[in-house]
Design an enzyme around this catalytic site. Structure first.
Site, short mmCIF file in Angstrom:
data_model
loop_
_atom_site.label_atom_id
_atom_site.label_comp_id
_atom_site.label_asym_id
_atom_site.label_seq_id
_atom_site.Cartn_x
_atom_site.Cartn_y
_atom_site.Cartn_z
N HIS A 97 6.18 9.56 5.54
CA HIS A 97 4.75 9.93 5.52
C HIS A 97 4.55 11.20 4.68
O HIS A 97 3.57 11.33 3.97
CB HIS A 97 4.24 10.19 6.93
CG HIS A 97 3.96 8.97 7.73
ND1 HIS A 97 2.90 8.13 7.46
CD2 HIS A 97 4.59 8.43 8.80
CE1 HIS A 97 2.89 7.13 8.34
NE2 HIS A 97 3.91 7.29 9.16
N GLU A 161 8.61 1.08 15.97
CA GLU A 161 7.15 1.27 15.90
C GLU A 161 6.54 0.10 15.14
O GLU A 161 6.70 0.00 13.93
CB GLU A 161 6.82 2.57 15.14
CG GLU A 161 7.36 3.83 15.80
CD GLU A 161 7.05 5.09 14.98
OE1 GLU A 161 6.51 4.99 13.87
OE2 GLU A 161 7.38 6.19 15.49
N HIS A 164 4.38 1.01 11.94
CA HIS A 164 4.88 1.85 10.84
C HIS A 164 5.57 1.02 9.76
O HIS A 164 6.49 0.26 10.04
CB HIS A 164 5.85 2.88 11.42
CG HIS A 164 6.47 3.78 10.38
ND1 HIS A 164 6.00 5.04 10.11
CD2 HIS A 164 7.53 3.59 9.55
CE1 HIS A 164 6.74 5.59 9.16
NE2 HIS A 164 7.69 4.73 8.80
ZN LIG Z 1 4.42 6.09 10.75
#
Ligand SMILES: [Zn+2]
Length: 183
Positions: A97, A161, A164
């Site tokens: 990110h 996740e 993600h």
């Molecule tokens: Zn993420």
């Protein structure tokens, strides 16, 4: 030569639904850490995501974005709250990110309703893992649709996740810490 610049995804496409959770208090930090909700990404990541969204739109869905590029200072803040887990990347190395090459997202239908993915965004537990198979058929199908479509455009999932995805071709060693401008 590879274009390494960042772009606001809305300058490429207005077809995304934006729900930048860190620009609200509705996140695990319970703090608003972005001044305004904008989605910046490396240009090649953004272009690939636009293509994935176009395919999903044809099927009656649309991508909703929870998080995109994240300044390193925000990463540090997250690490302070949730250190030493598999859920927040250590700011020493930084997250994808921080490099503008990862996105947190889900799918919505034509009416803007989120598809059931089994847990909420940033649910830190086994139910959010891709390997957790005890969800309903519908949930598993929704996750599969998201994962398979994004994979076509070189987005790779991580095991823990469901929201993600990382744009695989991008390997930036440097992390960024710029803050985008707000009106
Ligand atoms: Zn993420």
């Amino acid at each position: 030569m590879k274009d390494t610049s960042f772009v606001n995804i809305q300058t490429l496409s207005t077809d995304f639904v934006l729900d930048l959770k860190y620009a609200t208090t509705d996140n695990f930090l319970h703090q608003k850490v972005y001044d305004c909700p904008e989605c910046f990404l490396r240009i090649s990541t953004a272009k690939a995501l636009v293509k994935a969204n176009q395919e999903l739109i044809k099927k009656g869905f649309r991508i909703k974005l929870y998080d995109c590029y994240r300044p390193l200072d925000v990463q540090k803040k997250m690490w302070k709250i949730l250190p030493g887990t598999n859920y927040v990347a250590n700011p020493k190395k930084g997250s994808k990110h921080n490099r503008g090459a990862a996105v947190d997202l889900t799918l919505v239908d034509l009416f803007g309703n989120e598809l059931d993915m089994g847990t909420k965004f940033d649910f830190f537990g086994p139910e959010a893992h891709h390997t957790y198979t005890k969800h309903s058929k519908e949930v598993l199908q929704n996750r599969k649709l998201l994962k398979e479509t994004l994979a076509k455009y070189n987005f790779k999932s991580i095991y823990n996740e469901w929201w993600h995805y990382e744009f695989r071709p991008e390997r930036y060693s440097t992390v960024s810490n710029f803050k985008w401008k707000c009106e």
